[in-house]
Design a protein around this motif. Structure first.
Motif, PDB file in Angstrom:
ATOM      1  N   GLU A  35       0.580  -1.366   0.106  1.00 34.47           N
ATOM      2  CA  GLU A  35       0.070   0.066   0.041  1.00 34.47           C
ATOM      3  C   GLU A  35       1.104   1.260  -0.060  1.00 34.47           C
ATOM      4  OE1 GLU A  35      -2.773  -0.353   3.237  1.00 34.47           O
ATOM      5  OE2 GLU A  35      -3.759  -2.135   2.373  1.00 34.47           O
ATOM      6  N   ALA A  36       1.967   1.235   0.637  1.00 32.35           N
ATOM      7  CA  ALA A  36       2.910   2.240   0.943  1.00 32.35           C
ATOM      8  C   ALA A  36       3.696   2.575  -0.385  1.00 32.35           C
ATOM      9  CB  ALA A  36       3.580   2.308   2.027  1.00 32.35           C
ATOM     10  N   GLU A  37       4.205   1.256  -0.988  1.00 29.43           N
ATOM     11  CA  GLU A  37       5.457   1.497  -1.762  1.00 29.43           C
ATOM     12  C   GLU A  37       5.267   0.473  -3.155  1.00 29.43           C
ATOM     13  OE1 GLU A  37       8.304   3.186  -1.338  1.00 29.43           O
ATOM     14  OE2 GLU A  37       7.595   3.415   0.836  1.00 29.43           O
ATOM     15  N   GLY A  38       4.052  -0.105  -3.393  1.00 23.14           N
ATOM     16  CA  GLY A  38       3.814  -0.747  -4.547  1.00 23.14           C
ATOM     17  C   GLY A  38       4.494  -2.237  -4.535  1.00 23.14           C
ATOM     18  N   GLU A  39       3.920  -3.220  -5.462  1.00 22.25           N
ATOM     19  CA  GLU A  39       4.144  -4.608  -5.242  1.00 22.25           C
ATOM     20  C   GLU A  39       5.568  -4.883  -5.568  1.00 22.25           C
ATOM     21  OE1 GLU A  39       1.516  -7.211  -7.453  1.00 22.25           O
ATOM     22  OE2 GLU A  39      -0.305  -6.390  -6.640  1.00 22.25           O
ATOM     23  N   HIS A  40       6.337  -4.010  -6.587  1.00 21.59           N
ATOM     24  CA  HIS A  40       7.626  -4.279  -6.830  1.00 21.59           C
ATOM     25  C   HIS A  40       8.393  -4.157  -5.684  1.00 21.59           C
ATOM     26  CE1 HIS A  40      11.302  -4.811  -8.880  1.00 21.59           C
ATOM     27  NE2 HIS A  40      11.794  -3.596  -8.455  1.00 21.59           N
ATOM     28  N   VAL A  41       8.295  -2.953  -5.165  1.00 19.80           N
ATOM     29  CA  VAL A  41       9.095  -2.743  -3.905  1.00 19.80           C
ATOM     30  C   VAL A  41       8.814  -3.653  -2.824  1.00 19.80           C
ATOM     31  CG1 VAL A  41       9.439  -1.050  -1.955  1.00 19.80           C
ATOM     32  CG2 VAL A  41       9.422  -0.283  -4.399  1.00 19.80           C
ATOM     33  N   ALA A  42       7.550  -4.361  -2.553  1.00 19.98           N
ATOM     34  CA  ALA A  42       7.184  -5.108  -1.402  1.00 19.98           C
ATOM     35  C   ALA A  42       7.863  -6.607  -1.865  1.00 19.98           C
ATOM     36  CB  ALA A  42       5.759  -5.300  -1.444  1.00 19.98           C
ATOM     37  N   ARG A  43       7.971  -6.898  -3.054  1.00 13.31           N
ATOM     38  CA  ARG A  43       8.584  -8.170  -3.370  1.00 13.31           C
ATOM     39  C   ARG A  43       9.908  -7.908  -3.048  1.00 13.31           C
ATOM     40  NH1 ARG A  43      10.042 -12.684  -5.360  1.00 13.31           N
ATOM     41  NH2 ARG A  43       9.606 -14.018  -7.192  1.00 13.31           N
ATOM     42  N   VAL A  44      10.800  -6.985  -3.487  1.00 15.29           N
ATOM     43  CA  VAL A  44      12.194  -7.023  -3.349  1.00 15.29           C
ATOM     44  C   VAL A  44      12.153  -6.868  -1.724  1.00 15.29           C
ATOM     45  CG1 VAL A  44      14.209  -5.121  -3.488  1.00 15.29           C
ATOM     46  CG2 VAL A  44      12.667  -5.808  -5.412  1.00 15.29           C
ATOM     47  N   TRP A  45      11.564  -6.134  -0.939  1.00 19.29           N
ATOM     48  CA  TRP A  45      11.613  -5.914   0.337  1.00 19.29           C
ATOM     49  C   TRP A  45      11.643  -7.221   1.288  1.00 19.29           C
ATOM     50  CZ3 TRP A  45       8.621  -7.051   4.676  1.00 19.29           C
ATOM     51  CH2 TRP A  45       8.976  -6.542   5.773  1.00 19.29           C
ATOM     52  N   PHE A  46      10.638  -8.133   0.671  1.00 13.40           N
ATOM     53  CA  PHE A  46      10.669  -9.487   1.350  1.00 13.40           C
ATOM     54  C   PHE A  46      12.017 -10.460   1.138  1.00 13.40           C
ATOM     55  CE2 PHE A  46       6.226  -8.912   2.432  1.00 13.40           C
ATOM     56  CZ  PHE A  46       5.859 -10.067   3.284  1.00 13.40           C
ATOM     57  N   ILE A  47      12.586 -10.254  -0.158  1.00 12.42           N
ATOM     58  CA  ILE A  47      13.514 -11.138  -0.308  1.00 12.42           C
ATOM     59  C   ILE A  47      14.903 -10.685  -0.356  1.00 12.42           C
ATOM     60  CG2 ILE A  47      12.179 -12.711  -2.029  1.00 12.42           C
ATOM     61  CD1 ILE A  47      13.512 -11.467  -4.526  1.00 12.42           C
ATOM     62  N   GLY A  48      15.052  -9.275  -0.066  1.00  7.13           N
ATOM     63  CA  GLY A  48      16.253  -8.348  -0.044  1.00  7.13           C
ATOM     64  C   GLY A  48      16.616  -8.588   1.305  1.00  7.13           C
ATOM     65  N   ALA A  49      18.120  -8.308   1.575  1.00  3.72           N
ATOM     66  CA  ALA A  49      18.935  -7.953   2.712  1.00  3.72           C
ATOM     67  C   ALA A  49      18.400  -6.716   3.258  1.00  3.72           C
ATOM     68  CB  ALA A  49      20.312  -7.986   2.336  1.00  3.72           C
ATOM     69  N   ASN A  50      17.845  -6.651   4.509  1.00 10.94           N
ATOM     70  CA  ASN A  50      17.097  -5.699   5.146  1.00 10.94           C
ATOM     71  C   ASN A  50      17.879  -5.095   6.251  1.00 10.94           C
ATOM     72  OD1 ASN A  50      15.137  -4.420   6.765  1.00 10.94           O
ATOM     73  ND2 ASN A  50      13.791  -5.160   5.433  1.00 10.94           N
ATOM     74  N   PRO A  51      18.414  -3.968   6.276  1.00 15.70           N
ATOM     75  CA  PRO A  51      19.055  -3.221   7.189  1.00 15.70           C
ATOM     76  C   PRO A  51      18.416  -3.040   8.482  1.00 15.70           C
ATOM     77  CG  PRO A  51      18.384  -1.484   5.685  1.00 15.70           C
ATOM     78  CD  PRO A  51      18.059  -2.856   4.963  1.00 15.70           C
ATOM     79  N   TRP A  52      17.190  -3.142   8.465  1.00 16.61           N
ATOM     80  CA  TRP A  52      16.362  -3.175   9.966  1.00 16.61           C
ATOM     81  C   TRP A  52      16.388  -4.386  10.441  1.00 16.61           C
ATOM     82  CZ3 TRP A  52      13.899  -0.610   5.467  1.00 16.61           C
ATOM     83  CH2 TRP A  52      14.098   0.776   5.775  1.00 16.61           C
ATOM     84  N   LEU A  53      16.859  -5.503   9.735  1.00 17.21           N
ATOM     85  CA  LEU A  53      16.962  -6.882  10.257  1.00 17.21           C
ATOM     86  C   LEU A  53      18.196  -7.389  10.182  1.00 17.21           C
ATOM     87  CD1 LEU A  53      13.961  -8.373   8.166  1.00 17.21           C
ATOM     88  CD2 LEU A  53      13.718  -7.728  10.579  1.00 17.21           C
ATOM     89  N   GLY A  54      19.276  -6.403  10.357  1.00 17.16           N
ATOM     90  CA  GLY A  54      20.590  -6.712  10.518  1.00 17.16           C
ATOM     91  C   GLY A  54      20.970  -7.485   9.269  1.00 17.16           C
ATOM     92  N   TYR A  55      20.540  -7.110   8.151  1.00 14.78           N
ATOM     93  CA  TYR A  55      20.903  -7.600   6.933  1.00 14.78           C
ATOM     94  C   TYR A  55      20.285  -8.999   6.491  1.00 14.78           C
ATOM     95  CZ  TYR A  55      22.792  -3.104   5.924  1.00 14.78           C
ATOM     96  OH  TYR A  55      22.674  -1.656   5.769  1.00 14.78           O
TER      97      TYR A  55
END
Length: 127
Positions: free
Chosen positions: A78-98
């Motif tokens: 809802e905030a960023e769109g489906e493409h960003v959400a998919r990348v968010w789910f599978i990418g190294a995330n700084p908020w989760l210690g990468y």
């Protein structure tokens, strides 16, 4: 709309869906392998069985992970769109210690993942 209102709306819409519909929607957006993985299964095809009417039923722990994942999917989409959400789910995330949200959900780190999704939505980082 405040963060609490967004969270409440997303949660309310999610709990109205049964686990088969949640799984179908996650399979359509993330793919069955990722959905099976975040649910904690080693069987990469099990999410397709869970999505079928009359198919096998996921264990309660998997239902919790699937429901939580779908809620986070909605929040980020809802905030960023489906493409960003998919990348968010599978990418190294700084908020989760990468680590990735998929791994964190599988490990039951719900609060951390929720905070990471909210930080993305709010465009904030304190890590």
């Amino acid at each position: 709309m405040t963060a609490n209102t967004r969270v409440g709306n997303t949660y309310h819409r999610t709990i109205k869906l049964d686990v088969r519909e949640i799984t179908r929607r996650l399979n359509a957006t993330l793919g069955g392998t990722l959905v099976s993985t975040l649910a904690g299964s080693r069987d990469t095809k099990i999410s397709h069985k869970w999505a079928k009417d009359g198919g096998s039923t996921p264990r309660p722990e998997a239902v919790k992970r699937l429901t939580f994942a779908y809620e986070q999917w909605q929040k980020v989409t809802e905030a960023e769109g489906e493409h960003v959400a998919r990348v968010w789910f599978i990418g190294a995330n700084p908020w989760l210690g990468y680590d990735t949200p998929v791994n964190a959900i599988r490990e039951g780190r719900f609060k951390e993942v929720s905070n990471a999704a909210q930080a993305l939505v709010d465009d904030s980082f304190s890590g």
